[in-house]
Design an enzyme around this catalytic site. Structure first.
Site, PDB file in Angstrom:
ATOM      1  N   GLN A 105      -9.650  -4.183   6.979  1.00  0.00           N
ATOM      2  CA  GLN A 105      -8.848  -3.778   8.131  1.00  0.00           C
ATOM      3  C   GLN A 105      -9.411  -2.524   8.803  1.00  0.00           C
ATOM      4  O   GLN A 105      -8.679  -1.789   9.475  1.00  0.00           O
ATOM      5  CB  GLN A 105      -7.386  -3.543   7.703  1.00  0.00           C
ATOM      6  N   ARG A 164      -0.784 -10.412  10.431  1.00  0.00           N
ATOM      7  CA  ARG A 164       0.497  -9.858  10.916  1.00  0.00           C
ATOM      8  C   ARG A 164       1.612 -10.897  10.758  1.00  0.00           C
ATOM      9  O   ARG A 164       2.785 -10.563  10.806  1.00  0.00           O
ATOM     10  CB  ARG A 164       0.415  -9.477  12.388  1.00  0.00           C
ATOM     11  N   ASP A 168      -4.302   8.147   2.701  1.00  0.00           N
ATOM     12  CA  ASP A 168      -3.878   6.830   3.181  1.00  0.00           C
ATOM     13  C   ASP A 168      -4.901   6.309   4.195  1.00  0.00           C
ATOM     14  O   ASP A 168      -5.569   7.083   4.878  1.00  0.00           O
ATOM     15  CB  ASP A 168      -2.508   6.978   3.853  1.00  0.00           C
ATOM     16  N   GLU A 169      -5.030   4.993   4.299  1.00  0.00           N
ATOM     17  CA  GLU A 169      -5.914   4.336   5.290  1.00  0.00           C
ATOM     18  C   GLU A 169      -7.322   4.935   5.265  1.00  0.00           C
ATOM     19  O   GLU A 169      -7.881   5.299   6.310  1.00  0.00           O
ATOM     20  CB  GLU A 169      -5.311   4.462   6.705  1.00  0.00           C
ATOM     21  N   LYS A 193       0.820  -1.212   0.000  1.00  0.00           N
ATOM     22  CA  LYS A 193       0.000   0.000   0.000  1.00  0.00           C
ATOM     23  C   LYS A 193       0.858   1.268   0.000  1.00  0.00           C
ATOM     24  O   LYS A 193       0.646   2.176  -0.818  1.00  0.00           O
ATOM     25  CB  LYS A 193      -0.905  -0.020   1.236  1.00  0.00           C
ATOM     26  N   THR A 194       1.817   1.340   0.927  1.00  0.00           N
ATOM     27  CA  THR A 194       2.651   2.542   1.035  1.00  0.00           C
ATOM     28  C   THR A 194       3.487   2.729  -0.225  1.00  0.00           C
ATOM     29  O   THR A 194       3.719   3.853  -0.672  1.00  0.00           O
ATOM     30  CB  THR A 194       3.567   2.444   2.270  1.00  0.00           C
TER      31      THR A 194
END
Length: 774
Positions: free
Chosen positions: A264, A623, A233-234, A41-42
């Protein structure tokens, strides 16, 4: 475009996979990028900014919004690496709050502020609310400052001003039901005081930006023209206020690029609204949706298990996350007999993997749903000499509410403990302020004595306080004196209950229904659980006189280890699942997978809450990079009683193709060798579980304290009397074990038992809680 610029773009795009490249190259309208866990994503966000800059868009036309300073810093660093620091520095890049505070300072006069306004942090805001409640002469046990501030914060994030709050019949009716009908007035005064001080709180930065754009179309038009491309973002974590600001800025050009993962979205308690991402195409019908579905983090089995879980949610954007990593081990599911055994099992497995697989401690994480669960894992790891750290929080015995109660314990044992004296003399608040405490300290120094002596005889030591304060000091001294007397009569656990009730700590804590207040209440319950177990365990070992000093000695040894200054030491990470979002570890344990714990009880009443809990479990599983282990206890200490539990429904949501159950494997193997014995053991366990009482122990709302740990009259139970060498028993905390030896001396009959999880234990049978399994 110059050949050199084409080459730069080609190099940029060559470092992306096909799905990432498609998202980066599309610049003709709104884009929604659904980025599955571990899908880069980043990387897509930073390459998108670099791509826009290399296409010739001036950096000051780009607005990039994140949620945390850490994410903003990482994004700036990555963009600088791609296009150079000079260009990166000119991009409007930062958190929502930092960017909008910058805008508000530029436009402060338009909304009646000076540009040098100050920003109240959470502590400042709480203190102001507390002061207003005091000025209004309201009962702060009804109008709890933390709870009231939470209401005000949620109102602001929904863009509800004080006037709107007062006029909203539904909100006012709810406040009346919770016996806080004057929250609207506190909110009004709070805002007036902030404005009079030329100040804003964090929530104001969002609310006033919306007001600025709403009331000043010329200013809105200016920023619309400035921000030609907006990246967020997010996006699944945005609240109503954040969503609306972005929508207003992008209303004309629609060049908005949002990245997130609906699977998420786990922060509704902070005001996040998953509908912002689920209904993005309603706001921008022409939006292009891009799905990043390749997971670069986890093995195929972990990804497939997580997919099978999240598919049970109805409210989601469909996607098929996949991994090209190795297939990997199946997810292991381990059932423990008790929460104590669960901690031991996890610690043992970490120790074993450390030795056999040469895994560094830093590659392990233990995730849990609530902060209070950390205590058991901390103690289990300490006993194995395994170093650990609490991420995003404090070690259990370092949390404020626990240290406050421990402060009472310390003063009861040693009234000369001046640090404890200062800590708790005005907790809970009893009107003894710092000025009075300083006077006590000065009198003690002048007369070369201790603060407790001054408190015991204020006239002798010339303590200069008025009669009202003198009465408060006298009441406090009488309270502590009462506890000192009770310390001679009650065991540590019994006295702890009395301290928590009679000091008012219980009443103050259990009325705070904010997420933070509920977490504090859970921690206090867990402290009492720990003390109950401490007393019971030592009774079983033959010690019938367990005082508060014994428990304090144990705690002091634990907290000494907490202060280990070697920050470079590799440590196991302990954290809540919420704190784990955005992180990754080679080996992850997700603990406490039981109904009413994960999912939490309050989330099960409606589908929206249950689906968020499932998303939280999805975050936990994803995770893990190499192995993921899921654990649950068949019984857990709650309210002082070992209560039966049911395993979480979420375990059934995972396709069993991707699971490996260690417990089931043991049962099957032994059933084949022991002619069905282990099947009867399992049935016996289930029968015992059904028959266990679930009556709450810590009922502090009643005037009379509830019963505490049962003590024995000295006679042996029927099972204890019949116990023989070679018997297999099930113990409340230690689980299954084989009796290796018995010593008899009247009622002090002792058994030595080899337990599967914790090794050899000595049990004094008149106190031991177990069942013989035959």
């Amino acid at each position: 475009m110059e050949p050199s610029e084409k080459n730069t773009l080609t190099k940029l795009l060559a470092q992306l996979n096909a799905a990432q490249r498609d998202a980066v190259e599309f610049c003709d309208g709104p884009s929604l990028v659904i980025a599955g866990a571990g899908s880069g994503k980043t990387r897509v966000l930073t390459y998108k900014i670099a791509y826009l800059l290399e296409q010739g868009l001036p950096p000051y036309y780009i607005l990039a919004l994140t949620f945390t300073n850490k994410a903003a810093k990482e994004m700036k660093s990555r963009v600088s690496d791609l296009v150079g620091e000079k260009k990166a520095r000119q991009v409007w890049m930062g958190t929502f709050h930092s960017i909008f505070s910058r805008i508000l300072r530029n436009e402060a006069e338009s909304i009646g502020f000076d540009s040098n306004f100050t920003i109240f942090d959470a502590s400042d805001s709480h203190n102001l609310v507390r002061l207003i409640i005091k000025d209004m002469k309201l009962d702060d046990k009804v109008y709890r400052p933390g709870s009231v501030h939470h209401c005000i914060s949620m109102a602001k994030n929904s863009l509800i001003t004080p006037a709107m709050y007062e006029q909203n019949a539904e909100i006012r009716e709810y406040d009346r039901k919770i016996k806080q009908p004057l929250i609207f007035e506190i909110y009004r005064r709070y805002q007036e005081r902030l404005r009079a001080a030329n100040s804003m709180d964090f929530d104001d930065l969002l609310m006033f930006t919306n007001i600025l754009f709403r009331d000043h179309p010329d200013i809105l038009e200016n920023y619309r023209n400035r921000f030609q491309y907006i990246l967020v973002d997010e996006y699944q974590d945005t609240n109503f206020a954040q969503h609306l600001i972005v929508k207003q800025l992008a209303e004309v050009h629609h060049r908005v690029f949002v990245v997130g993962d609906d699977a998420q979205s786990i922060y509704s308690f902070r005001g996040a609204n998953i509908d912002n991402i689920l209904k993005f195409k309603s706001s921008y019908p022409e939006a292009q949706v891009f799905k990043l579905e390749q997971n670069y983090r986890s093995t195929q089995n972990i990804v497939n298990a997580a997919n099978s879980l999240i598919k049970k949610n109805v409210g989601q954007i469909s996607k098929n996350v996949f991994s090209k990593q190795e297939e990997g081990e199946k997810i292991e599911v381990i059932s423990a007999f008790s929460d104590f055994e669960e901690g031991v099992i996890i610690a043992n497995k970490i120790a074993r993997m450390r030795v056999e697989d040469h895994v560094s401690y830093g590659n392990f994480a233990i995730l849990y749903r609530t902060n209070a669960q950390s205590r058991i894992f901390e103690e289990s790891l300490r006993k194995k000499n395994i170093p650990y750290r609490i991420y995003g929080g404090l070690s259990f015995y370092q949390r404020k509410e626990i240290k406050d109660i421990i402060g009472y314990f310390r003063l009861i044992i040693n009234p000369q403990d001046e640090e404890a004296f200062r800590r708790i003399i005005n907790y809970p608040a009893r009107g003894i302020g710092d000025v009075t405490v300083n006077k006590i300290s000065d009198a003690a120094q002048i007369h070369n004595t201790g603060m407790w002596e001054v408190l015991s005889d204020p006239l002798r030591y010339d303590l200069n306080v008025n009669s009202g304060t003198l009465k408060k000091l006298s009441d406090f001294r009488a309270l502590i004196r009462h506890f000192i007397d009770q310390n001679e009569k009650l065991n540590a656990f019994e006295l702890a209950q009395e301290v928590i009730k009679k000091t008012g700590i219980a009443g103050e804590t259990y009325q705070d229904m904010t997420p933070e207040g509920m977490s504090r209440a859970e921690n206090i319950q867990e402290l009492l659980n720990a003390m109950n177990i401490f007393v019971a365990q030592r009774q079983e070992e033959g010690n019938d006189d367990i005082r508060l000093s014994d428990f304090l000695q144990e705690v002091s040894l634990l907290t000494d280890q907490d202060t280990d200054g070697n920050s470079d030491l590799e440590r196991v990470t302990l954290m809540t699942v919420h704190s784990a979002k955005g992180l990754e570890f080679d080996h992850v344990f997700v603990a406490g997978l039981e109904e009413d714990l994960f999912p939490v009880a309050m989330a099960k009443n409606e589908m929206r809450g249950l689906e968020e809990e499932r998303r939280l479990f999805y975050v936990a599983i994803t995770r893990a990079k190499k192995t993921c282990t899921l654990t649950y206890a068949k019984s857990r200490f709650r309210n002082g009683r070992l209560s039966s539990t049911q395993k979480s429904r979420f375990l059934s949501d995972i396709d069993h193709t991707f699971l490996s159950s260690e417990s089931d494997a043991i049962f099957v193997a032994h059933a084949e060798r022991e002619d069905g014995f282990w099947g009867s053991l399992r049935r016996k366990r289930e029968e015992d579980t059904v028959n266990r009482s679930q009556t709450p122990l810590y009922n502090f709302q009643n005037e009379k304290l509830s019963p505490v740990t049962q003590t024995s009259s000295g006679s042996l139970s029927k099972e204890a009397d019949e116990l023989c060498k070679g018997d297999i028993i099930e113990h409340e905390r230690f689980g299954r074990g084989v009796v290796s030896e018995i010593e008899s001396a009247g009622s002090d009959k002792r058994a030595f038992v080899d337990f599967d999880s914790v090794g050899r234990k000595q049990l004094l049978l008149k106190f031991a809680k177990f069942k013989i399994v035959k």
